[in-house]
Design an enzyme around this catalytic site. Sequence first.
Site, PDB file in Angstrom:
ATOM      1  NE  ARG A 113      50.316  65.147  20.133  1.00 30.96           N
ATOM      2  CZ  ARG A 113      50.279  64.917  18.837  1.00 30.96           C
ATOM      3  NH1 ARG A 113      49.123  64.980  18.187  1.00 30.96           N
ATOM      4  NH2 ARG A 113      51.361  64.632  18.163  1.00 30.96           N
ATOM      5  CD  GLU A 115      36.079  74.247  17.266  1.00 32.55           C
ATOM      6  OE1 GLU A 115      36.957  73.713  16.576  1.00 32.55           O
ATOM      7  OE2 GLU A 115      35.224  75.048  16.803  1.00 32.55           O
ATOM      8  CG  HIS A 123      48.154  70.363  18.742  1.00 35.69           C
ATOM      9  ND1 HIS A 123      47.621  69.214  19.279  1.00 35.69           N
ATOM     10  CD2 HIS A 123      48.732  70.015  17.567  1.00 35.69           C
ATOM     11  CE1 HIS A 123      47.869  68.194  18.463  1.00 35.69           C
ATOM     12  NE2 HIS A 123      48.553  68.647  17.433  1.00 35.69           N
ATOM     13  CG  ASP A 157      49.845  72.431  13.373  1.00 37.19           C
ATOM     14  OD1 ASP A 157      50.219  71.886  12.323  1.00 37.19           O
ATOM     15  OD2 ASP A 157      49.249  71.822  14.274  1.00 37.19           O
TER      16      ASP A 157
END
Length: 315
Positions: A10, A58, A109, A117
């Site tokens: 990332r 989103e 992720h 998470d």
Amino acid sequence: MAESKKIATRESFGMALCELAKTNKDIVVFDADLAAATKTSIFKKEFPERFFDCGIAEGNMVGVAAGLAAAGKIPVAASFAMFATGRAFEQIRNSVAYPHLNVKIAGSHAGISTGEDGATHQCLEDIGIMRTIPGMVVINPADHYEMMAATKAAIEYDGPVYIRLGRLAIESFNDPETYTFELGKGITLLDGDDVAVIATGLCVNEALKACKQLKEEGINARLINIHTIKPIDREIIVKAAKETGRIITIEEHNVIGGLGDAVCSVVSEEYPVKVTKVGVNDCFGYSGPALELLDKFELTAPHLAKKIKAAAQDK
């Protein structure tokens, strides 16, 4: 060999975007309130006038990106993979892919290495979801140098692209001085004719360690890195099937819908051989340290070595 870097893909993605934007004025970046996590914050710091935070919306983010693509820009829309491919699926399908607009979707992720998470954020379905969309290119880079090169290729490609990004910092194994990236072309990292190991993303380096260990035991495994899952390199897969007679696929993704299924589709049509699919076995992840979760789901080198050895002996 250049310096090995331990860095999350990332972050490599954010760095690559920033570098490319210095010469390409059409690149604009959108994020959904997660810039610090997706590392688009690197771009934001350098080019604040070309960065737009759309908030936790989103679908709207992808719609706006589609509009700018129609106006000639090269938009990148980033969020966690779960939200980018899940919440925004309709907009990606209808507003981006259907008109074949030049939007790049970045899903960060992804996989169980998202760690603490937990299951709600550990997207194990994104590759499968994006593979089903007509005209969508799907890329899953394996290390820092591959992500840098893949991001450049994605920006240069005229059409929709999905790029999978990881949270966990991983060791690089590619040499930037000799490495070349080509969309849709796999890379043979190790030669061998006992079994063909086809891996993608984070799992490539773990598979590389496993294959090197097996080499010392007299098992010669061919290791293929498939960074582009769609369009997939049919030629390299069929060649491996013919020359080894046995395939094992390895991915940090559900075994349903991902790399394994893509490989099975190729060999079943062109040269049927037995394929073992290694990944997450149709279940959700759970909260925990990333490295411990990878070990728990048997995606680390010691576990992979056993699975590869078993496949090589089952011909």
